[in-house]
Design a protein around this motif. Structure first.
Motif, PDB file in Angstrom:
ATOM      1  N   MET A 121      -0.039   2.472  -0.319  1.00 41.86           N
ATOM      2  CA  MET A 121       0.684   3.391   0.558  1.00 41.86           C
ATOM      3  C   MET A 121       2.050   3.681  -0.065  1.00 41.86           C
ATOM      4  N   ALA A 122       2.764   4.632   0.480  1.00 47.41           N
ATOM      5  CA  ALA A 122       4.069   5.027  -0.056  1.00 47.41           C
ATOM      6  C   ALA A 122       5.098   3.898   0.012  1.00 47.41           C
ATOM      7  N   ASP A 123       4.985   3.025   1.020  1.00 49.94           N
ATOM      8  CA  ASP A 123       5.972   1.950   1.173  1.00 49.94           C
ATOM      9  C   ASP A 123       5.637   0.699   0.353  1.00 49.94           C
ATOM     10  N   GLY A 124       4.587   0.752  -0.470  1.00 53.81           N
ATOM     11  CA  GLY A 124       4.228  -0.384  -1.320  1.00 53.81           C
ATOM     12  C   GLY A 124       3.185  -1.298  -0.707  1.00 53.81           C
ATOM     13  N   THR A 125       2.870  -1.100   0.551  1.00 48.59           N
ATOM     14  CA  THR A 125       1.809  -1.882   1.175  1.00 48.59           C
ATOM     15  C   THR A 125       0.474  -1.214   0.876  1.00 48.59           C
ATOM     16  N   PHE A 126      -0.590  -1.829   1.322  1.00 43.02           N
ATOM     17  CA  PHE A 126      -1.927  -1.282   1.119  1.00 43.02           C
ATOM     18  C   PHE A 126      -2.559  -1.021   2.474  1.00 43.02           C
ATOM     19  N   GLY A 127      -3.328   0.049   2.571  1.00 48.39           N
ATOM     20  CA  GLY A 127      -3.954   0.395   3.841  1.00 48.39           C
ATOM     21  C   GLY A 127      -5.225   1.181   3.646  1.00 48.39           C
ATOM     22  N   SER A 128      -5.941   1.345   4.740  1.00 49.14           N
ATOM     23  CA  SER A 128      -7.179   2.099   4.726  1.00 49.14           C
ATOM     24  C   SER A 128      -7.318   2.841   6.040  1.00 49.14           C
ATOM     25  N   LYS A 129      -7.858   4.042   5.954  1.00 46.44           N
ATOM     26  CA  LYS A 129      -8.092   4.815   7.162  1.00 46.44           C
ATOM     27  C   LYS A 129      -9.445   4.480   7.770  1.00 46.44           C
ATOM     28  N   LYS A 130     -10.257   3.691   7.053  1.00 46.93           N
ATOM     29  CA  LYS A 130     -11.527   3.252   7.622  1.00 46.93           C
ATOM     30  C   LYS A 130     -11.219   2.320   8.785  1.00 46.93           C
ATOM     31  N   THR A 131     -11.898   2.529   9.872  1.00 49.28           N
ATOM     32  CA  THR A 131     -11.596   1.739  11.063  1.00 49.28           C
ATOM     33  C   THR A 131     -12.513   0.527  11.177  1.00 49.28           C
ATOM     34  N   VAL A 132     -11.992  -0.461  11.864  1.00 47.40           N
ATOM     35  CA  VAL A 132     -12.738  -1.679  12.136  1.00 47.40           C
ATOM     36  C   VAL A 132     -13.082  -1.677  13.624  1.00 47.40           C
ATOM     37  N   VAL A 133     -14.329  -1.916  13.946  1.00 51.33           N
ATOM     38  CA  VAL A 133     -14.741  -1.931  15.348  1.00 51.33           C
ATOM     39  C   VAL A 133     -14.275  -3.216  16.009  1.00 51.33           C
ATOM     40  N   ASP A 134     -14.146  -3.174  17.314  1.00 53.24           N
ATOM     41  CA  ASP A 134     -13.721  -4.339  18.075  1.00 53.24           C
ATOM     42  C   ASP A 134     -14.731  -5.469  17.919  1.00 53.24           C
ATOM     43  N   GLY A 135     -14.218  -6.704  17.949  1.00 47.03           N
ATOM     44  CA  GLY A 135     -15.070  -7.883  17.850  1.00 47.03           C
ATOM     45  C   GLY A 135     -14.351  -9.015  17.151  1.00 47.03           C
ATOM     46  N   VAL A 136     -15.082 -10.100  16.952  1.00 44.21           N
ATOM     47  CA  VAL A 136     -14.559 -11.263  16.231  1.00 44.21           C
ATOM     48  C   VAL A 136     -14.947 -11.108  14.769  1.00 44.21           C
ATOM     49  N   TRP A 137     -13.969 -11.260  13.875  1.00 45.41           N
ATOM     50  CA  TRP A 137     -14.200 -11.066  12.444  1.00 45.41           C
ATOM     51  C   TRP A 137     -13.600 -12.214  11.646  1.00 45.41           C
ATOM     52  N   ILE A 138     -14.249 -12.544  10.540  1.00 44.21           N
ATOM     53  CA  ILE A 138     -13.652 -13.398   9.520  1.00 44.21           C
ATOM     54  C   ILE A 138     -13.280 -12.440   8.395  1.00 44.21           C
ATOM     55  N   VAL A 139     -11.979 -12.353   8.104  1.00 42.00           N
ATOM     56  CA  VAL A 139     -11.480 -11.403   7.118  1.00 42.00           C
ATOM     57  C   VAL A 139     -11.120 -12.165   5.848  1.00 42.00           C
ATOM     58  N   GLU A 140     -11.722 -11.768   4.741  1.00 42.76           N
ATOM     59  CA  GLU A 140     -11.411 -12.341   3.433  1.00 42.76           C
ATOM     60  C   GLU A 140     -10.684 -11.266   2.634  1.00 42.76           C
ATOM     61  N   ILE A 141      -9.431 -11.535   2.288  1.00 39.80           N
ATOM     62  CA  ILE A 141      -8.627 -10.563   1.560  1.00 39.80           C
ATOM     63  C   ILE A 141      -8.417 -11.076   0.139  1.00 39.80           C
ATOM     64  N   ASP A 142      -8.745 -10.240  -0.824  1.00 34.43           N
ATOM     65  CA  ASP A 142      -8.502 -10.536  -2.236  1.00 34.43           C
ATOM     66  C   ASP A 142      -7.486  -9.528  -2.748  1.00 34.43           C
ATOM     67  N   ALA A 143      -6.301 -10.038  -3.130  1.00 36.28           N
ATOM     68  CA  ALA A 143      -5.219  -9.180  -3.615  1.00 36.28           C
ATOM     69  C   ALA A 143      -4.994  -9.473  -5.094  1.00 36.28           C
ATOM     70  N   ASP A 144      -5.162  -8.468  -5.924  1.00 40.61           N
ATOM     71  CA  ASP A 144      -4.944  -8.610  -7.364  1.00 40.61           C
ATOM     72  C   ASP A 144      -3.448  -8.483  -7.649  1.00 40.61           C
ATOM     73  N   VAL A 145      -2.859  -9.597  -8.092  1.00 34.80           N
ATOM     74  CA  VAL A 145      -1.425  -9.620  -8.395  1.00 34.80           C
ATOM     75  C   VAL A 145      -1.171  -9.782  -9.890  1.00 34.80           C
ATOM     76  N   GLY A 146      -2.199  -9.608 -10.688  1.00 33.49           N
ATOM     77  CA  GLY A 146      -2.053  -9.715 -12.132  1.00 33.49           C
ATOM     78  C   GLY A 146      -2.236 -11.125 -12.664  1.00 33.49           C
ATOM     79  N   ARG A 147      -2.627 -12.042 -11.828  1.00 35.82           N
ATOM     80  CA  ARG A 147      -2.896 -13.410 -12.269  1.00 35.82           C
ATOM     81  C   ARG A 147      -4.365 -13.521 -12.645  1.00 35.82           C
ATOM     82  N   GLN A 148      -4.748 -14.675 -13.166  1.00 34.51           N
ATOM     83  CA  GLN A 148      -6.134 -14.882 -13.579  1.00 34.51           C
ATOM     84  C   GLN A 148      -7.086 -14.730 -12.385  1.00 34.51           C
ATOM     85  N   LYS A 149      -6.697 -15.257 -11.242  1.00 36.66           N
ATOM     86  CA  LYS A 149      -7.518 -15.147 -10.039  1.00 36.66           C
ATOM     87  C   LYS A 149      -6.734 -14.400  -8.976  1.00 36.66           C
ATOM     88  N   PRO A 150      -7.406 -13.623  -8.149  1.00 37.36           N
ATOM     89  CA  PRO A 150      -6.685 -12.892  -7.097  1.00 37.36           C
ATOM     90  C   PRO A 150      -6.149 -13.848  -6.030  1.00 37.36           C
TER      91      PRO A 150
END
Length: 165
Positions: A121-150
């Protein structure tokens, strides 16, 4: 005058047979329905090979301790169903990320699981316009920061009315 004689209603063996067939027919129908739902809603597969997964546990635990020692803080927000993520260093400054992927999994079934690639995004964060439906979720986020592993963050969230509750 001929008055019809009314037979007394007595419970016969035929009545008992109907009661038994109705009872067991209902039980069997419910069991078959529940078995179908159980079979089609979740594979039951947590890992493909439990032995290999157990051998990787110590390595993954060490990676988690190394990641925690960095002091970084990931912030996941969901507003209006849209997903936003930012990663801050120990001093609170935004880290420059190359890419971010969020995997949304249901704890009990896999039919609605989805992977969402977040865009910068313009402010340096990351986002998506794809929506998530209501419910219970387990969210796994992988952020590539230039290291060997995200940088990996796993959270359990409840989405209600398009936002994390």
């Amino acid at each position: 005058m001929n008055v019809p004689i009314r037979k007394s209603s007595e419970f016969t063996g035929r009545h008992m047979l109907y009661v038994m067939l109705t009872f067991f027919g209902t039980v069997i129908a419910v069991n078959l329905t529940m078995a179908r739902f159980a079979r089609t809603s979740w594979t039951g597969l947590v890992v493909e090979n439990t032995y290999v997964a157990s051998q990787e546990f110590n390595r993954k635990a060490e990676e988690g301790r190394e990641q925690a020692a960095l002091g970084w803080t990931g912030t996941l927000t969901i507003a209006g169903g849209a997903v936003h993520y930012s990663l801050s260093d120990a001093s609170g400054g935004l880290l420059a990320l190359r890419s971010v992927t969020a995997t949304f999994r249901h704890p009990a079934y896999e039919q609605e699981d989805r992977v969402i690639s977040l865009a910068r995004m313009a402010d340096g964060t990351f986002g998506s316009k794809k929506t998530v439906v209501d419910g219970v979720w387990i969210v796994e986020i992988d952020a590539d920061v230039g290291r060997q592993k995200p940088y990996r963050q796993v959270r359990r969230v409840v989405v209600a009315d398009g936002a994390i509750r």
